[in-house]
Design a protein around this motif. Structure first.
Motif, mmCIF file in Angstrom:
data_model
loop_
_atom_site.group_PDB
_atom_site.id
_atom_site.type_symbol
_atom_site.label_atom_id
_atom_site.label_comp_id
_atom_site.label_asym_id
_atom_site.label_seq_id
_atom_site.Cartn_x
_atom_site.Cartn_y
_atom_site.Cartn_z
ATOM 1 N N GLU A 185 0.844 -1.187 0.000
ATOM 2 C CA GLU A 185 0.000 0.000 0.000
ATOM 3 C C GLU A 185 0.887 1.247 0.000
ATOM 4 O O GLU A 185 2.093 1.199 0.258
ATOM 5 N N SER A 186 0.276 2.398 -0.254
ATOM 6 C CA SER A 186 1.017 3.650 -0.272
ATOM 7 C C SER A 186 1.453 4.049 1.134
ATOM 8 O O SER A 186 0.877 3.602 2.141
ATOM 9 N N ALA A 187 2.442 4.928 1.199
ATOM 10 C CA ALA A 187 2.892 5.441 2.493
ATOM 11 C C ALA A 187 1.764 6.160 3.214
ATOM 12 O O ALA A 187 1.646 6.081 4.444
ATOM 13 N N GLU A 188 0.916 6.851 2.467
ATOM 14 C CA GLU A 188 -0.209 7.552 3.086
ATOM 15 C C GLU A 188 -1.200 6.575 3.700
ATOM 16 O O GLU A 188 -1.721 6.809 4.799
ATOM 17 N N THR A 189 -1.458 5.471 3.023
ATOM 18 C CA THR A 189 -2.362 4.470 3.581
ATOM 19 C C THR A 189 -1.787 3.886 4.858
ATOM 20 O O THR A 189 -2.503 3.711 5.855
ATOM 21 N N TYR A 190 -0.499 3.590 4.863
ATOM 22 C CA TYR A 190 0.123 3.071 6.082
ATOM 23 C C TYR A 190 0.061 4.097 7.210
ATOM 24 O O TYR A 190 -0.127 3.740 8.378
ATOM 25 N N ARG A 191 0.213 5.379 6.878
ATOM 26 C CA ARG A 191 0.086 6.414 7.898
ATOM 27 C C ARG A 191 -1.318 6.417 8.485
ATOM 28 O O ARG A 191 -1.496 6.508 9.718
ATOM 29 N N GLN A 192 -2.323 6.300 7.608
ATOM 30 C CA GLN A 192 -3.705 6.296 8.078
ATOM 31 C C GLN A 192 -3.986 5.083 8.961
ATOM 32 O O GLN A 192 -4.670 5.195 9.985
ATOM 33 N N ILE A 193 -3.466 3.934 8.562
ATOM 34 C CA ILE A 193 -3.669 2.729 9.378
ATOM 35 C C ILE A 193 -3.075 2.937 10.767
ATOM 36 O O ILE A 193 -3.734 2.689 11.788
ATOM 37 N N GLY A 194 -1.830 3.396 10.813
ATOM 38 C CA GLY A 194 -1.180 3.588 12.099
ATOM 39 C C GLY A 194 -1.891 4.621 12.960
ATOM 40 O O GLY A 194 -2.097 4.407 14.167
ATOM 41 N N ALA A 195 -2.286 5.735 12.349
ATOM 42 C CA ALA A 195 -2.965 6.785 13.107
ATOM 43 C C ALA A 195 -4.324 6.317 13.604
ATOM 44 O O ALA A 195 -4.735 6.639 14.730
ATOM 45 N N SER A 196 -5.030 5.545 12.783
ATOM 46 C CA SER A 196 -6.363 5.088 13.197
ATOM 47 C C SER A 196 -6.272 4.064 14.316
ATOM 48 O O SER A 196 -7.106 4.062 15.239
ATOM 49 N N VAL A 197 -5.265 3.199 14.276
ATOM 50 C CA VAL A 197 -5.075 2.241 15.370
ATOM 51 C C VAL A 197 -4.772 2.984 16.668
ATOM 52 O O VAL A 197 -5.341 2.682 17.729
ATOM 53 N N THR A 198 -3.906 3.979 16.600
ATOM 54 C CA THR A 198 -3.597 4.765 17.792
ATOM 55 C C THR A 198 -4.847 5.456 18.331
ATOM 56 O O THR A 198 -5.097 5.459 19.545
ATOM 57 N N ALA A 199 -5.644 6.029 17.431
ATOM 58 C CA ALA A 199 -6.862 6.711 17.861
ATOM 59 C C ALA A 199 -7.829 5.744 18.528
ATOM 60 O O ALA A 199 -8.431 6.057 19.567
ATOM 61 N N MET A 200 -7.962 4.563 17.968
ATOM 62 C CA MET A 200 -8.869 3.584 18.559
ATOM 63 C C MET A 200 -8.325 3.008 19.868
ATOM 64 O O MET A 200 -9.096 2.686 20.775
ATOM 65 N N LEU A 201 -7.012 2.893 19.989
ATOM 66 C CA LEU A 201 -6.434 2.446 21.267
ATOM 67 C C LEU A 201 -6.805 3.404 22.396
ATOM 68 O O LEU A 201 -6.983 3.001 23.553
ATOM 69 N N ASN A 202 -6.958 4.674 22.063
ATOM 70 C CA ASN A 202 -7.331 5.677 23.052
ATOM 71 C C ASN A 202 -8.843 5.758 23.277
ATOM 72 O O ASN A 202 -9.273 6.391 24.251
ATOM 73 N N ALA A 203 -9.630 5.136 22.390
ATOM 74 C CA ALA A 203 -11.080 5.308 22.474
ATOM 75 C C ALA A 203 -11.847 4.023 22.778
ATOM 76 O O ALA A 203 -12.909 4.070 23.407
ATOM 77 N N ALA A 204 -11.345 2.867 22.335
ATOM 78 C CA ALA A 204 -12.073 1.604 22.469
ATOM 79 C C ALA A 204 -11.507 0.771 23.613
ATOM 80 O O ALA A 204 -10.458 1.089 24.185
ATOM 81 N N LEU A 205 -12.198 -0.315 23.912
ATOM 82 C CA LEU A 205 -11.734 -1.214 24.971
ATOM 83 C C LEU A 205 -10.540 -2.033 24.530
ATOM 84 O O LEU A 205 -9.519 -2.111 25.210
ATOM 85 N N VAL A 206 -10.657 -2.680 23.356
ATOM 86 C CA VAL A 206 -9.614 -3.552 22.808
ATOM 87 C C VAL A 206 -9.535 -3.313 21.307
ATOM 88 O O VAL A 206 -10.570 -3.201 20.636
ATOM 89 N N VAL A 207 -8.322 -3.258 20.782
ATOM 90 C CA VAL A 207 -8.097 -3.121 19.343
ATOM 91 C C VAL A 207 -7.373 -4.363 18.846
ATOM 92 O O VAL A 207 -6.333 -4.748 19.390
ATOM 93 N N ARG A 208 -7.927 -4.991 17.815
ATOM 94 C CA ARG A 208 -7.300 -6.154 17.193
ATOM 95 C C ARG A 208 -6.919 -5.785 15.763
ATOM 96 O O ARG A 208 -7.590 -4.984 15.119
ATOM 97 N N MET A 209 -5.868 -6.429 15.246
ATOM 98 C CA MET A 209 -5.462 -6.210 13.860
ATOM 99 C C MET A 209 -5.039 -7.535 13.273
ATOM 100 O O MET A 209 -4.047 -8.129 13.717
ATOM 101 N N THR A 210 -5.798 -8.018 12.284
ATOM 102 C CA THR A 210 -5.520 -9.333 11.719
ATOM 103 C C THR A 210 -6.157 -9.443 10.340
ATOM 104 O O THR A 210 -6.853 -8.533 9.882
ATOM 105 N N VAL A 211 -5.910 -10.528 9.666
ATOM 106 C CA VAL A 211 -6.514 -10.837 8.371
ATOM 107 C C VAL A 211 -7.031 -12.276 8.423
ATOM 108 O O VAL A 211 -6.556 -13.081 9.229
ATOM 109 N N PRO A 212 -8.011 -12.618 7.563
ATOM 110 C CA PRO A 212 -8.631 -11.807 6.525
ATOM 111 C C PRO A 212 -9.794 -10.967 7.042
ATOM 112 O O PRO A 212 -10.400 -11.279 8.068
ATOM 113 N N ALA A 213 -10.125 -9.914 6.291
ATOM 114 C CA ALA A 213 -11.174 -8.981 6.693
ATOM 115 C C ALA A 213 -12.524 -9.663 6.824
ATOM 116 O O ALA A 213 -13.303 -9.353 7.735
ATOM 117 N N THR A 214 -12.828 -10.573 5.918
ATOM 118 C CA THR A 214 -14.161 -11.190 5.913
ATOM 119 C C THR A 214 -14.470 -11.866 7.242
ATOM 120 O O THR A 214 -15.602 -11.804 7.737
#
Length: 286
Positions: A185-214
């Protein structure tokens, strides 16, 4: 005649019934037969003790071997089911499809997991009709878990049991999940992924990151997880899950809160009670 030959002939009969009378029930039955048979075929080469070579080229070759084995079983059955439907060849493509019927088939969802001896892999086939997911069947062979949904039915199910999203109303009580849609993916997409995970770590109970999406979307549809988001437009990773969540009664939008479609650049599926809060958190980093 082997057991596989017997099952394949039974799947052919279901495909012929659907081709002759292509109502949703017949097409779904033929689709289920195709993904089940394909999944069992791939299960024969799966081992939880598998360890892949360190070399990336050998890893990619192993993935292609799985894809080819899956397509050799399923493609003929699905094309026999709806002979006039188009076929999406590239599972990493995104964007709008032309009018009419199209098969989005992911030969091995979570293929990298299969190759590494991880259980989270499966086969999915989604019929897209005039630009929107119409019906889907997703089979996880290791768990013997089958997800199904038909657009407009208000029913999404796992092994025949109806799915319903969670009733949570607070993001701070939620399990949320995301994942990388594809390599490179593009560098911008990776930035968005990282920033969104950080934002959710501060807002949600638990954050998971895995594949596949379905598979993550199946959990959202069934209430075991509360939200899934992705900075991606990869059709094969979102089509089946979007239909499962929407027919179960969940919310499916882009990260600006607009109804999701194949034209969307990003994706959010969640329990209705946390949609507004999730959109606020993710919208700040989108």
């Amino acid at each position: 005649m082997t057991a596989f030959d017997t099952e394949y002939r039974a799947a052919e009969r279901l495909a012929d019934i659907a081709a002759a009378t292509p109502h949703d029930g017949a097409v779904l039955a033929a689709t289920v037969a195709a993904v089940r048979l394909t999944g069992r075929h791939l299960l024969a080469t799966f081992s939880k003790r598998s360890r892949t070579p360190d070399d990336l080229d050998q890893l990619i070759r192993a993935i292609h071997v799985n894809d080819d084995a899956s397509l050799a079983v399923a493609r003929g059955l699905l094309e026999r089911t709806l002979p006039t439907a188009g076929w999406v060849d590239d599972e990493l493509e995104g964007g709008v499809l032309p009018a009419g019927d199209w098969w989005i088939f992911d030969a091995v969802e979570g293929n990298v997991n299969h190759v590494h001896g991880l259980a989270e892999w499966g086969i999915s086939a989604t019929l897209v009709r005039d630009g929107a997911p119409h019906l889907t069947a997703v089979y996880e062979p290791v768990a013997d878990r089958l997800y199904t949904a038909v657009r407009g039915s208000g029913i999404a199910a796992v092994n025949g049991v109806p799915l319903r999203p969670s009733t949570k109303t607070q993001l701070k009580a939620a399990i949320v999940t995301t994942g990388q849609a594809r390599p490179g993916e593009s560098a911008e997409t990776y930035r968005q992924i990282g920033a969104s995970v950080t934002a959710m770590l501060n807002a949600a109970l638990v954050v998971r990151m895995t594949v596949p999406a379905t598979f993550q979307l199946g959990l959202v549809a069934g209430g075991q997880a509360d939200a899934f988001w992705q900075h991606s437009d990869v059709r094969s990773g979102l089509a089946a899950g979007a239909l499962l969540v929407s027919e179960a009664g969940g919310s499916v939008t882009d990260l600006q809160g607009r109804p999701w479609s194949f034209a969307s650049r990003d994706f959010l599926a969640c329990a209705p009670g946390i949609e507004r809060e999730a959109l606020k958190v993710l919208g700040e980093v989108a």
